[in-house]
Design a protein around this motif. Structure first.
Motif, PDB file in Angstrom:
ATOM      1  N   TYR A  13     -11.010 -36.533   7.262  1.00 22.83           N
ATOM      2  CA  TYR A  13     -10.275 -37.025   8.424  1.00 22.83           C
ATOM      3  C   TYR A  13      -8.802 -37.071   8.070  1.00 22.83           C
ATOM      4  CZ  TYR A  13     -14.884 -38.760   9.837  1.00 22.83           C
ATOM      5  OH  TYR A  13     -16.209 -38.862  10.162  1.00 22.83           O
ATOM      6  N   ILE A  14      -7.988 -36.755   9.065  1.00 16.67           N
ATOM      7  CA  ILE A  14      -6.543 -36.887   8.903  1.00 16.67           C
ATOM      8  C   ILE A  14      -6.141 -38.224   9.523  1.00 16.67           C
ATOM      9  CG2 ILE A  14      -4.297 -35.806   9.348  1.00 16.67           C
ATOM     10  CD1 ILE A  14      -6.213 -33.941   7.863  1.00 16.67           C
ATOM     11  N   GLN A  15      -5.471 -39.060   8.752  1.00 18.48           N
ATOM     12  CA  GLN A  15      -4.943 -40.319   9.292  1.00 18.48           C
ATOM     13  C   GLN A  15      -3.447 -40.324   9.019  1.00 18.48           C
ATOM     14  OE1 GLN A  15      -6.955 -43.783   7.813  1.00 18.48           O
ATOM     15  NE2 GLN A  15      -8.800 -43.421   9.032  1.00 18.48           N
ATOM     16  N   LEU A  20      -8.207 -38.004   4.311  1.00 16.86           N
ATOM     17  CA  LEU A  20      -9.314 -38.724   3.680  1.00 16.86           C
ATOM     18  C   LEU A  20     -10.470 -37.762   3.484  1.00 16.86           C
ATOM     19  CD1 LEU A  20      -9.439 -41.973   5.859  1.00 16.86           C
ATOM     20  CD2 LEU A  20      -8.403 -41.710   3.599  1.00 16.86           C
ATOM     21  N   ILE A  22     -13.907 -37.634   2.873  1.00 13.01           N
ATOM     22  CA  ILE A  22     -15.028 -38.581   2.885  1.00 13.01           C
ATOM     23  C   ILE A  22     -16.268 -37.953   2.243  1.00 13.01           C
ATOM     24  CG2 ILE A  22     -16.499 -40.041   4.331  1.00 13.01           C
ATOM     25  CD1 ILE A  22     -13.528 -40.866   4.168  1.00 13.01           C
ATOM     26  N   PRO A  41     -21.079 -49.257  -0.049  1.00 12.38           N
ATOM     27  CA  PRO A  41     -20.093 -50.180   0.524  1.00 12.38           C
ATOM     28  C   PRO A  41     -19.477 -49.610   1.797  1.00 12.38           C
ATOM     29  CG  PRO A  41     -19.685 -49.818  -1.832  1.00 12.38           C
ATOM     30  CD  PRO A  41     -20.723 -48.833  -1.412  1.00 12.38           C
ATOM     31  N   SER A  42     -18.978 -50.496   2.645  1.00 15.13           N
ATOM     32  CA  SER A  42     -18.301 -50.073   3.867  1.00 15.13           C
ATOM     33  C   SER A  42     -17.148 -49.143   3.530  1.00 15.13           C
ATOM     34  CB  SER A  42     -17.747 -51.286   4.624  1.00 15.13           C
ATOM     35  OG  SER A  42     -18.787 -52.019   5.176  1.00 15.13           O
ATOM     36  N   GLY A  43     -16.957 -48.154   4.392  1.00 17.35           N
ATOM     37  CA  GLY A  43     -15.832 -47.252   4.231  1.00 17.35           C
ATOM     38  C   GLY A  43     -16.092 -46.071   3.321  1.00 17.35           C
ATOM     39  N   THR A  44     -17.305 -45.969   2.758  1.00 17.29           N
ATOM     40  CA  THR A  44     -17.582 -44.853   1.853  1.00 17.29           C
ATOM     41  C   THR A  44     -18.132 -43.629   2.574  1.00 17.29           C
ATOM     42  OG1 THR A  44     -19.683 -45.896   1.338  1.00 17.29           O
ATOM     43  CG2 THR A  44     -17.955 -46.178  -0.263  1.00 17.29           C
ATOM     44  N   GLY A  45     -18.529 -43.784   3.841  1.00 21.26           N
ATOM     45  CA  GLY A  45     -18.940 -42.597   4.586  1.00 21.26           C
ATOM     46  C   GLY A  45     -20.372 -42.599   5.096  1.00 21.26           C
ATOM     47  N   LYS A  46     -21.005 -43.774   5.175  1.00 20.59           N
ATOM     48  CA  LYS A  46     -22.380 -43.821   5.677  1.00 20.59           C
ATOM     49  C   LYS A  46     -22.469 -43.322   7.124  1.00 20.59           C
ATOM     50  CE  LYS A  46     -23.177 -48.160   4.893  1.00 20.59           C
ATOM     51  NZ  LYS A  46     -21.878 -48.492   4.259  1.00 20.59           N
ATOM     52  N   SER A  47     -21.608 -43.858   7.972  1.00 23.98           N
ATOM     53  CA  SER A  47     -21.642 -43.420   9.374  1.00 23.98           C
ATOM     54  C   SER A  47     -21.311 -41.942   9.482  1.00 23.98           C
ATOM     55  CB  SER A  47     -20.652 -44.233  10.218  1.00 23.98           C
ATOM     56  OG  SER A  47     -21.007 -45.584  10.207  1.00 23.98           O
ATOM     57  N   THR A  48     -20.340 -41.505   8.686  1.00 17.45           N
ATOM     58  CA  THR A  48     -19.967 -40.089   8.703  1.00 17.45           C
ATOM     59  C   THR A  48     -21.175 -39.222   8.341  1.00 17.45           C
ATOM     60  OG1 THR A  48     -17.705 -40.646   8.093  1.00 17.45           O
ATOM     61  CG2 THR A  48     -18.404 -38.370   7.696  1.00 17.45           C
TER      62      THR A  48
HETATM   63  P1  ADP Z   1     -19.039 -46.439   6.486  1.00 20.45           P
HETATM   64  O1  ADP Z   1     -20.024 -46.125   7.573  1.00 20.45           O
HETATM   65  O2  ADP Z   1     -19.600 -46.251   5.102  1.00 20.45           O
HETATM   66  O3  ADP Z   1     -18.424 -47.785   6.635  1.00 20.45           O
HETATM   67  P2  ADP Z   1     -17.436 -44.387   7.741  1.00 20.45           P
HETATM   68  O4  ADP Z   1     -18.190 -43.139   7.620  1.00 20.45           O
HETATM   69  O5  ADP Z   1     -17.479 -45.067   9.073  1.00 20.45           O
HETATM   70  O6  ADP Z   1     -17.843 -45.391   6.578  1.00 20.45           O
HETATM   71  O7  ADP Z   1     -15.904 -44.122   7.432  1.00 20.45           O
HETATM   72  C1  ADP Z   1     -15.460 -43.654   6.155  1.00 20.45           C
HETATM   73  C2  ADP Z   1     -13.944 -43.604   6.194  1.00 20.45           C
HETATM   74  O8  ADP Z   1     -13.498 -42.598   7.081  1.00 20.45           O
HETATM   75  C3  ADP Z   1     -13.268 -44.892   6.630  1.00 20.45           C
HETATM   76  O9  ADP Z   1     -12.142 -45.072   5.831  1.00 20.45           O
HETATM   77  C4  ADP Z   1     -12.891 -44.606   8.061  1.00 20.45           C
HETATM   78  O10 ADP Z   1     -11.749 -45.345   8.407  1.00 20.45           O
HETATM   79  C5  ADP Z   1     -12.631 -43.134   8.052  1.00 20.45           C
HETATM   80  N1  ADP Z   1     -12.933 -42.522   9.360  1.00 20.45           N
HETATM   81  C6  ADP Z   1     -14.165 -42.484   9.938  1.00 20.45           C
HETATM   82  N2  ADP Z   1     -14.137 -41.840  11.099  1.00 20.45           N
HETATM   83  C7  ADP Z   1     -12.843 -41.453  11.278  1.00 20.45           C
HETATM   84  C8  ADP Z   1     -12.148 -40.727  12.304  1.00 20.45           C
HETATM   85  N3  ADP Z   1     -12.780 -40.263  13.386  1.00 20.45           N
HETATM   86  N4  ADP Z   1     -10.814 -40.512  12.129  1.00 20.45           N
HETATM   87  C9  ADP Z   1     -10.180 -40.962  11.049  1.00 20.45           C
HETATM   88  N5  ADP Z   1     -10.766 -41.638  10.041  1.00 20.45           N
HETATM   89  C10 ADP Z   1     -12.080 -41.884  10.154  1.00 20.45           C
END
Ligand code: ADP
Ligand code: ADP
Length: 225
Positions: A13-15, A20, A22, A41-48
């Motif tokens: 992801y570009i922020q 980032l 991921i 842990p949160s923020g490591t990419g589970k949702s991704t």
């Molecule tokens: P988790 O589910 O483990 O908490 P995420 O997969 O939601 O982690 O997110 C991993 C990282 O990627 C976080 O730092 C989040 O802020 C970033 N991120 C997730 N989705 C996006 C997006 N669409 N654009 C920019 N950054 C993103």
């Protein structure tokens, strides 16, 4: 083949001016009838990871196989069709349609897929009965307990007989006893249906009772034990 196979998946992801990374070449296979805990842990990419596996996001590189089928090059409508048939989602909150009964909530995805109403109704009844809520078919979500609502959400997720079940803290909103009970029925369902399940959770007790545990470290899926 595995129910789900991620091969060298990259997602970034570009922020602002930052990039980032991921997922950095993640490999991950889940077999039919297997239930894998995703603990990180949160923020490591589970949702991704769940979104890429669920065909909600495309990886920047690598391939995602659902069964034997590669999906990255498919167009959006084909990915949506595949998602409806082959992938089930369960979230921490049930997201059931409030105006519809438990039964109707499980029938609907089957109708959207094009199944006959009678077949869909029978399958929904069978599934809800298997999950222990056969006496709650006509109830609306608001008339059900939290555990019952989550069971309906699970039934809805597998209504179309998916190969892959993806769950994000499916019992995270329930008290421990109810969570345990719901988890038991979820395992029974995975075994009976041969779906391959990935369950993201922070609950290490639940994670220990799954077939294996994985985490995400430096963008790679790692076996935990
Ligand atoms: P988790 O589910 O483990 O908490 P995420 O997969 O939601 O982690 O997110 C991993 C990282 O990627 C976080 O730092 C989040 O802020 C970033 N991120 C997730 N989705 C996006 C997006 N669409 N654009 C920019 N950054 C993103
Ligand atoms: P979180 O990552 O915080 O758990 P949600 O699980 O609510 O967030 O949803 C994550 C994203 O996936 C949202 O952008 C939502 O629109 C999308 N989404 C959730 N379920 C589906 C589905 N069944 N089909 C298509 N998109 C979905």
């Amino acid at each position: 083949p595995p129910a789900l196979f991620l091969s060298r998946v990259e997602r970034r992801y570009i922020q602002g001016t930052a990039t980032l990374d991921i997922l950095r070449g993640a490999d991950f296979a889940v077999w039919p009838g297997e239930i894998v805990a995703l603990v990180a842990p949160s923020g490591t990419g589970k949702s991704t990871l769940l979104h890429v596996a669920g065909l909600l996001e495309r990886p920047d590189a690598g391939e995602v196989y659902i069964g034997a089928r590669p999906t990255v090059e498919l167009d959006d409508s084909e990915r949506t069709r595949l998602r409806r048939v082959d992938i089930g989602f369960v979230y921490q909150f049930h997201h059931l349609l409030p105006e519809f009964s438990a039964l109707e909530n499980v029938v609907l995805p089957q109708l959207i897929r094009g199944l006959d109403r009678k077949v869909a109704g029978q399958r929904a009844t069978d599934l809800l009965t298997f999950l222990g809520i056969g006496q709650r078919l006509k109830h609306r979500p608001a008339e059900l307990s939290g555990g019952e609502q989550q069971r309906v959400a699970i039934a809805r997720a597998v209504a179309n007989g998916p190969r892959v079940l993806l769950a994000d803290e499916p019992t995270g909103n329930l008290d421990p006893g109810t969570a345990d009970h719901v988890f038991h029925t979820l395992i029974a369902l995975v075994r009976a249906s041969r779906v391959g399940a990935v369950i993201a959770t922070h609950n290490l007790d639940l994670a220990r009772r799954m077939d294996r545990r994985v985490t995400i470290r430096d963008g790679i899926v790692m076996q935990m034990d």
